[in-house]
Scaffold this motif. Structure first.
Motif, mmCIF file in Angstrom:
data_model
loop_
_atom_site.group_PDB
_atom_site.id
_atom_site.type_symbol
_atom_site.label_atom_id
_atom_site.label_comp_id
_atom_site.label_asym_id
_atom_site.label_seq_id
_atom_site.Cartn_x
_atom_site.Cartn_y
_atom_site.Cartn_z
ATOM 1 N N PRO A 1 1.024 7.273 1.898
ATOM 2 C CA PRO A 1 1.810 6.327 2.682
ATOM 3 C C PRO A 1 2.328 5.129 1.888
ATOM 4 N N ALA A 2 1.792 4.864 0.685
ATOM 5 C CA ALA A 2 2.171 3.665 -0.057
ATOM 6 C C ALA A 2 2.696 4.037 -1.429
ATOM 7 N N GLY A 3 3.830 3.423 -1.808
ATOM 8 C CA GLY A 3 4.416 3.643 -3.120
ATOM 9 C C GLY A 3 4.749 2.327 -3.779
ATOM 10 N N ILE A 4 5.722 2.338 -4.673
ATOM 11 C CA ILE A 4 6.027 1.158 -5.466
ATOM 12 C C ILE A 4 6.476 -0.020 -4.608
ATOM 13 N N ARG A 5 7.301 0.235 -3.587
ATOM 14 C CA ARG A 5 7.775 -0.867 -2.749
ATOM 15 C C ARG A 5 6.637 -1.487 -1.949
ATOM 16 N N THR A 6 5.763 -0.619 -1.422
ATOM 17 C CA THR A 6 4.653 -1.121 -0.611
ATOM 18 C C THR A 6 3.725 -1.998 -1.430
ATOM 19 N N THR B 1 3.023 -5.884 -0.965
ATOM 20 C CA THR B 1 1.636 -6.296 -0.709
ATOM 21 C C THR B 1 1.235 -7.440 -1.620
ATOM 22 N N ALA B 2 1.589 -7.359 -2.912
ATOM 23 C CA ALA B 2 1.260 -8.436 -3.839
ATOM 24 C C ALA B 2 1.964 -9.736 -3.455
ATOM 25 N N LEU B 3 3.237 -9.636 -3.092
ATOM 26 C CA LEU B 3 3.967 -10.831 -2.669
ATOM 27 C C LEU B 3 3.384 -11.411 -1.389
ATOM 28 N N LEU B 4 2.960 -10.530 -0.486
ATOM 29 C CA LEU B 4 2.362 -10.987 0.763
ATOM 30 C C LEU B 4 1.097 -11.792 0.493
ATOM 31 N N GLY C 1 2.224 -0.362 -8.495
ATOM 32 C CA GLY C 1 3.009 0.511 -7.637
ATOM 33 C C GLY C 1 3.689 1.642 -8.383
ATOM 34 N N ILE C 2 4.128 1.376 -9.622
ATOM 35 C CA ILE C 2 4.741 2.438 -10.424
ATOM 36 C C ILE C 2 3.758 3.575 -10.650
ATOM 37 N N GLU C 3 2.522 3.212 -10.983
ATOM 38 C CA GLU C 3 1.519 4.254 -11.213
ATOM 39 C C GLU C 3 1.223 5.021 -9.930
ATOM 40 N N ARG C 4 1.122 4.313 -8.804
ATOM 41 C CA ARG C 4 0.829 4.976 -7.531
ATOM 42 C C ARG C 4 2.001 5.843 -7.060
ATOM 43 N N GLU C 5 3.227 5.395 -7.344
ATOM 44 C CA GLU C 5 4.408 6.160 -6.942
ATOM 45 C C GLU C 5 4.428 7.524 -7.612
ATOM 46 N N ILE D 1 2.616 -7.717 -10.926
ATOM 47 C CA ILE D 1 1.377 -6.962 -10.686
ATOM 48 C C ILE D 1 1.618 -5.853 -9.670
ATOM 49 N N GLY D 2 2.297 -6.200 -8.575
ATOM 50 C CA GLY D 2 2.575 -5.192 -7.552
ATOM 51 C C GLY D 2 3.445 -4.068 -8.064
ATOM 52 N N LEU D 3 4.455 -4.399 -8.863
ATOM 53 C CA LEU D 3 5.321 -3.360 -9.420
ATOM 54 C C LEU D 3 4.568 -2.474 -10.405
ATOM 55 N N LEU D 4 3.742 -3.089 -11.256
ATOM 56 C CA LEU D 4 3.007 -2.315 -12.266
ATOM 57 C C LEU D 4 2.067 -1.308 -11.613
#
Length: 417
Positions: free
Chosen positions: A37-42, A46-49, A22-26, A17-20
């Motif tokens: 300030p936030a991209g795919i890694r963030t 965040t989802a894992l957190l 995050g890809i769009e936001r990146e 979910i976070g990667l999906l």
């Protein structure tokens, strides 16, 4: 080790979910000093957190982590608030990603579905903005709000029980019919809006038939008389409007009493196939001609007409129940047939409502409904003659007659039992 062994699938869903998202936001992050300030890694972190916080400490730890992340998000927003895009979408999406990660530990399927939905909404940003600002009109927005209010506000508040004289009126059922009529009409409007005038009057006839097939036949006849070169298209639209009537009939019967729809399935299917076949012939002829330059769209639906239809249904329901109580089945059949001259759906729903209330069997509803369809066909024939003239009527009437004959043929077995 136990955490990873028992919940690796849920953690993988949270990471996905976070990667999906995050890809769009990146892709929209930008670059340089003004980048977001936030991209795919963030988003992945965040989802894992969220997943780990919920798994290790439950709701209390998740609440603490959520507040902490919200604070960092607020700092990031204040740092970039002077950029060209002052919106809060990314900030709220990051918080949502955290919660979806937590949700994945309990309901992974729901969380993944919501994650995909969020990613689709984000990716469709430009199209959504264009649709809302340039494509959607003020009238269409108003109609959408009316339909939403009718379905989501009024409908749940209405009592779902039979009441009134002869215990014949169910407000909830009548309002379902109102919502269905508006929804079907809106669907036809959307189809015409998307297709445009290229497919000409047959498409318009099919779409407007969801509002009133009789009125459609009358208007098509008037147009055919004024512009004889559009005769095949007008005839196709007139006959195809009966397809909409049959589809509506199936929908309202299914919503009112599924057993009645089952009893009417074969008559409606045969009638629909006949109407489609006859109308398609003229539709093909119309496609070979130049389509009309414009088609008046009007409104998505008529709320007033839907209310009138509900009132008519209620009146017919009372009349039918009274005749059934006083005169038995003969009075019910007579009342239904007379009501069919004005509208075929009102008596059909009334009969289905009586069947739903246990006042008659589903098989016994076939004859009165077919009679209502027959008398309504008579009304359509008269309108075709009066509005379209002899040439138009001679082409429309065979399609109407064949359609109702197919319906009677389909109900023959039930009528003989």
């Amino acid at each position: 080790m136990t955490l990873l062994t028992d919940n690796w699938m849920q953690i993988a869903v949270a990471l996905g979910i976070g990667l999906l998202i995050g890809i769009e936001r990146e892709r929209r992050k930008g670059g340089g000093r003004d980048r977001a300030p936030a991209g795919i890694r963030t988003y992945a972190v965040t989802a894992l957190l969220g997943a780990l916080a919920f798994e290790l400490g439950g709701v209390p730890l998740l609440a603490v982590v959520t507040l902490s992340v919200a604070g960092f998000i607020a700092l990031g927003y204040f740092r970039t608030r002077n950029q060209r895009d002052p919106g809060l979408t990314s900030e709220f999406v990051q918080l949502l990603t955290l919660l979806l990660g937590a949700l994945a530990m309990r309901e992974p399927l729901l969380a993944s579905s919501l994650g995909v939905t969020v990613a689709l909404l984000l990716a469709a940003r430009t199209r959504i903005h264009t649709f809302v600002r340039k494509t959607l009109t003020e009238a269409e927005l108003h109609d959408a709000l009316v339909l939403a209010g009718a379905a989501l506000v009024v409908l749940p508040l209405l009592p779902d029980s039979y009441m009134g004289p002869f215990n014949a009126i169910n407000p909830h059922t009548l309002w379902i019919i109102v919502v269905l009529m508006m929804s079907i009409s809106a669907s036809g409007y959307i189809a015409l809006r998307l297709l445009g005038p290229r497919y000409g009057l047959p498409t318009a006839g099919l779409a407007s038939g969801f509002v009133s097939s009789s009125a459609t036949i009358a208007s098509m006849g008037t147009l055919a008389k004024q512009k004889p070169e559009l005769m095949p298209a007008a005839v196709g639209g007139a006959v195809l409007s009966t397809v909409a009537t049959i589809v509506q009939m199936a929908v309202v019967l299914g919503a009112t009493h599924p057993a009645t729809l089952t009893a009417m399935a074969v008559p409606l299917l045969l009638a629909g196939l006949m109407a489609v076949t006859y109308g398609a012939w003229f539709f093909v002829k119309a496609l070979r001609q130049n389509p009309p330059e414009t088609i008046s769209m009007g409104r998505a639906f008529s709320f007033r007409s839907a209310l009138i239809l509900a009132s008519t249904m209620g009146t017919v329901l009372l009349i039918a129940a009274a005749l059934n109580a006083w005169l038995g089945s003969a009075g019910l059949i007579a009342g239904t047939a007379i009501a069919g001259f004005a509208d075929t759906h009102s008596p059909a729903v009334s009969i289905a409502s009586l069947a739903a209330g246990g006042k008659l069997e589903a098989a016994e509803a076939v004859l009165p409904i077919l009679l209502a369809m027959s008398t309504n066909t008579v009304t359509k024939i008269v309108l075709a003659v009066l509005n379209g003239g002899s040439r138009f009527a001679l082409q429309v009437i065979p399609g109407l007659v064949l359609t109702i004959a197919a319906a009677w043929l389909g109900g023959l077995q039930d009528l003989m039992n």
